[in-house]
Design an enzyme around this catalytic site. Structure first.
Site, PDB file in Angstrom:
ATOM      1  N   TYR A  72       5.608   2.406  -1.566  1.00  0.00           N
ATOM      2  CA  TYR A  72       4.758   3.583  -1.346  1.00  0.00           C
ATOM      3  C   TYR A  72       5.051   4.244  -0.001  1.00  0.00           C
ATOM      4  CZ  TYR A  72       1.361   3.385  -5.208  1.00  0.00           C
ATOM      5  OH  TYR A  72       0.737   3.451  -6.423  1.00  0.00           O
ATOM      6  N   LYS A 122       9.240 -10.046  -8.125  1.00  0.00           N
ATOM      7  CA  LYS A 122      10.388  -9.788  -9.011  1.00  0.00           C
ATOM      8  C   LYS A 122      11.596 -10.397  -8.297  1.00  0.00           C
ATOM      9  CE  LYS A 122      12.265  -7.984 -12.710  1.00  0.00           C
ATOM     10  NZ  LYS A 122      11.996  -8.488 -14.068  1.00  0.00           N
ATOM     11  N   ASP A 128       6.854  -8.929 -14.695  1.00  0.00           N
ATOM     12  CA  ASP A 128       6.853  -8.574 -16.123  1.00  0.00           C
ATOM     13  C   ASP A 128       6.074  -9.620 -16.920  1.00  0.00           C
ATOM     14  OD1 ASP A 128       8.873 -10.354 -15.438  1.00  0.00           O
ATOM     15  OD2 ASP A 128      10.369  -9.499 -16.791  1.00  0.00           O
ATOM     16  N   ASP A 149      -4.655  -1.719 -13.001  1.00  0.00           N
ATOM     17  CA  ASP A 149      -5.129  -0.881 -14.114  1.00  0.00           C
ATOM     18  C   ASP A 149      -5.198  -1.692 -15.403  1.00  0.00           C
ATOM     19  OD1 ASP A 149      -5.267   1.390 -12.490  1.00  0.00           O
ATOM     20  OD2 ASP A 149      -4.380   2.692 -14.017  1.00  0.00           O
TER      21      ASP A 149
HETATM   22  C1  IPM Z   1      -4.957   3.756  -6.982  1.00  0.00           C
HETATM   23  C2  IPM Z   1      -4.407   5.107  -7.348  1.00  0.00           C
HETATM   24  C3  IPM Z   1      -3.605   5.636  -6.180  1.00  0.00           C
HETATM   25  C4  IPM Z   1      -2.455   4.679  -5.940  1.00  0.00           C
HETATM   26  C5  IPM Z   1      -3.110   7.082  -6.347  1.00  0.00           C
HETATM   27  C6  IPM Z   1      -4.232   8.037  -6.644  1.00  0.00           C
HETATM   28  C7  IPM Z   1      -2.301   7.533  -5.170  1.00  0.00           C
HETATM   29  O1  IPM Z   1      -3.664   5.018  -8.514  1.00  0.00           O
HETATM   30  O2  IPM Z   1      -5.725   3.673  -6.001  1.00  0.00           O
HETATM   31  O3  IPM Z   1      -4.645   2.790  -7.672  1.00  0.00           O
HETATM   32  O4  IPM Z   1      -1.406   4.787  -6.570  1.00  0.00           O
HETATM   33  O5  IPM Z   1      -2.618   3.801  -5.101  1.00  0.00           O
HETATM   34 MG    MG Z   2      -3.733   3.134  -9.467  1.00  0.00          MG
END
Ligand code: IPM
Ligand code: MG
Length: 359
Positions: A141, A192, A224, A252
């Site tokens: 990131y 990984k 994975d 997620d």
């Molecule tokens: C999260 C979100 C953020 C990330 C985005 C909105 C930049 O998906 O907090 O998980 O990727 O960290």
């Molecule tokens: Mg996210």
């Protein structure tokens, strides 16, 4: 001394869910005599529209001066065409890096009342309680160099850098091991390492830090496989620790196990214990302004804030109990509705939590 909370409603459903969370904060503030003061500031697309920057200086200054930050969500299609450097998400990433909020705690807990809302069979998710510890201020990131360049043959090439230093790995490892000590004392580190050198180092440092925590069991899993195991047999995990991007994706997936991402709070902490608290879900522009968004993840984020940054455990417990009570009453926003439940709006859900707190 009074404690200061900065509220950042953000974009999309952010303002509606934060409104309910602030009502809950105000309620426990007076009920438990917490002496918390709060004010609001702009972040994300809303900030860009007003000031031309997704993270205005005043917002950052106020954030630095506060004990904790409550955030809604940022982003939306309205700002999709903007240059990367001023997109709403940059505001969020800027908050994380400027405040050094390197430790992101994302619990995935299945409320027994919501077992039906999960897309997985109840026996696979019943009793689920996982904590994902995601490194939040490093990795791909933030790695340099990054960009899109034109090669000699005229073709364009996009590139990012996946980098972690030993000290960055060490401090997130300690966060994970410390958290595991408060739970079931098991850490699974996700990497990984069969392909990426950066995660070979990651794995090595995890082993090193594990020696400081002989009471905690450390295991390793490739990312994975971890994705597969999360949907196959998620209850095998206690604490999962991983880098920024893997953590983004796995959290997620873990969230969905619980029925709805609309239920999950998160904490992003720095070394001083200062933290930013936000729901795991995004700004959901498709349902913004309709009054149907689930405010519970943001309300539960207030509970995490009280517990981790403000040292108010009783108030935190009271909020979590109130949320459980409204679920017992059968009240559901649309995202977690099931047969026999009563579908309520965003503000009605807020009303119900307030009533449960006062009861
Ligand atoms: C999260 C979100 C953020 C990330 C985005 C909105 C930049 O998906 O907090 O998980 O990727 O960290
Ligand atoms: Mg996210």
């Amino acid at each position: 001394m009074s404690k200061k909370v900065l509220v950042l409603p953000g974009d999309g459903i952010g303002p509606e869910i934060v409104e309910q969370a602030v009502r809950v904060l105000d309620q426990v503030n007076s009920q438990f005599n917490l002496g918390i003061e709060h004010e609001s500031a702009l972040l994300g697309g809303a900030a860009y529209d007003e000031t031309g920057s997704p993270l205005p200086d005043v917002t950052l200054e106020k954030a630095k001066a506060s004990d904790a930050i409550l955030l809604g969500a940022v982003g939306g299609p309205k700002w999709d065409g903007l240059d990367m450097s001023v997109r709403p998400e940059k505001g969020l990433l800027g908050m994380r890096s400027n405040l050094e909020l390197f430790s992101n705690l994302r619990p995935a807990i299945l409320y027994p009342q919501l077992a039906d809302a999960s897309s997985l069979k109840p026996e696979i998710v019943a009793g689920l309680d996982i904590l994902i510890v995601r490194e939040l201020t490093g990795g791909i990131y933030f790695g340099q160099p990054r960009g899109i360049r034109t090669l000699e043959n005229g073709e364009r090439e996009g590139f990012n850098t996946y980098v972690y230093s030993e000290s960055e790995i060490r401090r997130i490892a300690r966060s994970a091991f410390d958290a595991a000590r408060q739970r079931n004392k098991r850490v699974c580190s996700i990497d990984k390492s069969n392909v990426l050198e950066v995660t070979v180092l990651w794995k090595e440092i995890m082993e090193e830090v594990a020696k400081e925590y002989p009471d905690v069991e450390l295991s390793h899993m490739l990312v994975d496989n971890a994705a597969m195991q999360l949907v196959r047999a998620p209850k095998q995990f206690d604490v999962m620790v991983t880098g920024n991007m893997f953590g983004d994706i796995l959290s997620d997936a873990a969230a969905m196990l619980t029925g709805s991402i609309g239920m999950l709070p998160s904490a992003s902490l720095n070394e001083k214990g200062q933290g930013m608290y936000e729901p795991c879900h995004g700004s959901a522009p498709d349902i913004a302004g309709k009054g149907i968004a689930n405010p519970l993840a943001t309300i539960l984020s207030v509970a995490m804030m009280l517990r981790y940054s403000l040292g108010e455990k009783d108030a935190a417990n009271a909020i979590e109990k109130a949320v459980s009570d409204v679920l017992d009453q059968g009240l559901r926003t649309a995202d977690i509705a099931s047969e026999g439940s009563k579908t309520v709006s965003t503000s009605q859900m807020g009303d119900a939590v307030l009533a449960a707190l006062k009861a």
